[in-house]
Design an enzyme around this catalytic site. Sequence first.
Site, PDB file in Angstrom:
ATOM      1  N   HIS A 389       0.860  -1.178   0.000  1.00 52.95           N
ATOM      2  CA  HIS A 389       0.000   0.000   0.000  1.00 52.95           C
ATOM      3  C   HIS A 389       0.901   1.234   0.000  1.00 52.95           C
ATOM      4  CE1 HIS A 389      -3.358  -2.536   2.039  1.00 52.95           C
ATOM      5  NE2 HIS A 389      -3.384  -2.650   0.720  1.00 52.95           N
ATOM      6  N   GLU A 392       1.209   3.975   2.887  1.00 52.28           N
ATOM      7  CA  GLU A 392       1.570   3.550   4.246  1.00 52.28           C
ATOM      8  C   GLU A 392       3.095   3.541   4.365  1.00 52.28           C
ATOM      9  OE1 GLU A 392      -0.455  -0.171   4.622  1.00 52.28           O
ATOM     10  OE2 GLU A 392      -2.441   0.748   4.573  1.00 52.28           O
ATOM     11  N   HIS A 485       2.723  -2.833   7.128  1.00 51.97           N
ATOM     12  CA  HIS A 485       1.625  -1.951   6.715  1.00 51.97           C
ATOM     13  C   HIS A 485       1.503  -0.774   7.681  1.00 51.97           C
ATOM     14  CE1 HIS A 485      -0.668  -4.392   3.617  1.00 51.97           C
ATOM     15  NE2 HIS A 485       0.264  -5.233   4.026  1.00 51.97           N
ATOM     16  N   GLU A 557       0.868  -4.114  11.420  1.00 49.64           N
ATOM     17  CA  GLU A 557       0.176  -2.831  11.290  1.00 49.64           C
ATOM     18  C   GLU A 557       0.817  -1.810  12.221  1.00 49.64           C
ATOM     19  OE1 GLU A 557      -2.130  -2.080   9.204  1.00 49.64           O
ATOM     20  OE2 GLU A 557      -2.935  -4.000   8.504  1.00 49.64           O
TER      21      GLU A 557
END
Length: 833
Positions: A389, A392, A485, A557
Amino acid sequence: MFPALETEVKQETLPDPYEDFMYHHLQYYGYFKDHRGSLPTSATHQHVWKNNPRYLLSGSFGERQGMIPDPLQKEKLLWPTCISSPVHRQIEAVSRDSLMLSSPLLRSRQLLHDEFGEVNPCLREPRDLFTFFSSSGPLQAPRWPIECEVIKENLHHIVPTEGSYFTSSRVGGKRGIIKELAVTLQGPEDKTLLFESRFESGNLQKAVRVDTYEYELTLRTDLYTNKHTQWFYFRVQNTRKDATYRFTIVNLLKPKSLYTVGMKPLMYSQLDAKTHNIGWRREGNEIRYYKNNRDDGQQAFYCLTWTIQFPHDQDTCFFAHFYPYTYTDLQCYLLSVANNPVQSQFCKLRTLCRSLAGNTVYLLTITNPSRTPQEAAAKKAVVLSARVHPGESNGSWIMKGFLDFILSNSPDAQLLRDIFVFKVVPMLNPDGVIVGNYRCSLAGRDLNRHYKTILKESFPCIWYTRNMIKRLLEEREVLLYCDFHGHSRKNNIFLYGCNNNDRKYWLHERVFPLMLSKNAPDKFSFHSCNFKVQKCKEGTGRVVMWRMGILNSYTMESTFGGSTLGNKRDTHFTTEDLKSLGYHVCDTLLDFCDPDRTKFMQCLTELKELLQQEIHKKFNELGQDMDLEGSWSDICLSDIESSTSGSDSSLSDGLPVHLLNVADELNQKKKMYKKKKKKPLQTRKQRNEQYQKNNLMQELKLTEDALSFQERAGFASSTLQKQPTFFRNSENASSSAMRNEKPRLNESQLHGRDKGTSLDPSKMTSILTKSKERMQTEKPRPTVSCSPKRSTNSSQEPAADMKSHWSRNRYPATKRGRAAMTVYPSLHIYTYP
């Protein structure tokens, strides 16, 4: 010019197959530019290399010089007249990678040296496939979609599209003259801010001045989509120090954001960086995140607003959602690794693939050289990736911290390189990073939903990554897979994993996250981790790799905000915080693989206790009491975990944008040319029964037709004197007649209601006998005339006993070879010879 060489070349006239191969090989890779006739044979060439003092080695890596026959020049290059093996060893003082043979006969940079410094006619691996960086050459410039305008400025910080889908790319983006800014300053007193985002990773579509110091900003959606507005990164010029400005981004899409709980945007001042060495910092006041009041029936938008006071007049400042990390930043870092003589020994840089725009997707293989093949085969593998992504960027900072440690000379790093083979893809989506997308690639789709794809041309980065891991699994065990991420709605750092169904390894997938939370207690939150596998996440990297056989498969994350734990509580994360987590990943790997299993077993015991508490909590919420002493371990772990959904990433699932029209066309063609399903083959018994049915049905129809003919003959003769009204109302009369007549035996009654019911021939025989008896009892009917006359009386209706008893349209009104006759709506006229 060189008679001795010419004499030796003329002695051999037949071409050498090896020389032909080498000629075409070097021509293909662009390292041989001379004429074919100047290439000598292999025997002559080796003789010249070893015995002719005229062929000298030049120290220039990029230049191609001719031979140097002057003895004075040879002395300057420390090359004696007589060549001997001790003298060859003196050449080792010169950098061998920068040497090349200057002969015009073979201009190649691919010559290898043996242990004694002698030049061998052996080819290196092609540079264009494997090696990318040179100390004397420039970096590979990022390739942009041709719709993007790019300003010709190189930005360095201390630490709108015309097409519907991606077509092609070029260095520098769109051809032609770059459009000037929409606003031109009227003079030094003009306080209008100048906005710009046409640089690498920039994102801002437009800025509208609504007041003297207030601006409404609109972000650009991900290229070739109409959604995913989260990442912003733009430049502001012509600032004023004493003014308070307000910026409002008006088209954000996520209903929840960390801006509502204290997160601030990032600002960078070039004057502060130059004078005070201050880089990115959190700034902004009166920050609000709220729903837009626009109500036009379309998708709801959300606004982010904040006020700012710039530190200097006439300064150039930047604003960003998070600390930017561009594709050029990655290339500069990899260049430093490639030029480091120590790190390049155990870190091999290769091309995994090329992206849609032609940008290189890099693959790093990090491990210490093994002493024996058995030792090399015994190493387990660890796979890490980031920036699938593009918005990010915190994933890149964690990756940088990991690479800094694993490439260092720390004893722990050396131990990790001894026992593991690290496969690292530091930037999976370089195209999205370059153009400033938040979530998608140039295919207009979220790559982290397409790890199961077979569309290699549309999703090359993901396809080649999965294929690389598949080959790696065939060679050795992959202990851990982790994809880095960022998260926009939760604080701290946490992992998403996959519950293991094998009771032998029950809860083992939770050990690594628990260990990481103990090693980084002020950053990593184990209670925020989730191990539920949802259907909408089946295409993600962690789930696909888990199903391929990697037990410890995770998505890490990292928050865009900060920490709520320990000493870092209520603080924003900095780049140093994120890089430190990369070190903690390495430290946790050592704990996880420690031959002393004490830590591992302690974590398993703690996990069981935590799970019991969680189960009790769930039952208490449901108002139930349950004794879990003997059966608690049989409860499905997914039932007690919350969903990991909430992102809008699933909206990007589907075919790439450029294939949508093709898919629609294929679906239409399938509907048009849909083949009928073939009937299943029948047994001999079924075919015989079907044959008997057909014969009996044919005889029955003939019998009914004979009865119908007699009825029609009598009915037609009695209606010759009727009026034309009969023809106008014949439809109603016929329909009423059909309602009053007795139902006849049809095919469905013969077959029965059940599909398996077969026709009984004995019953059919009795039916035919009754039909014949009925024919004999019927009164004879007069024959029908050829053409009935129409009556002019329209008041009369057909008699009740003259209703038809045959089905309409059973026979055509005309027969082949006879003249066409007038066909009336309901009355059928038949002619017979």
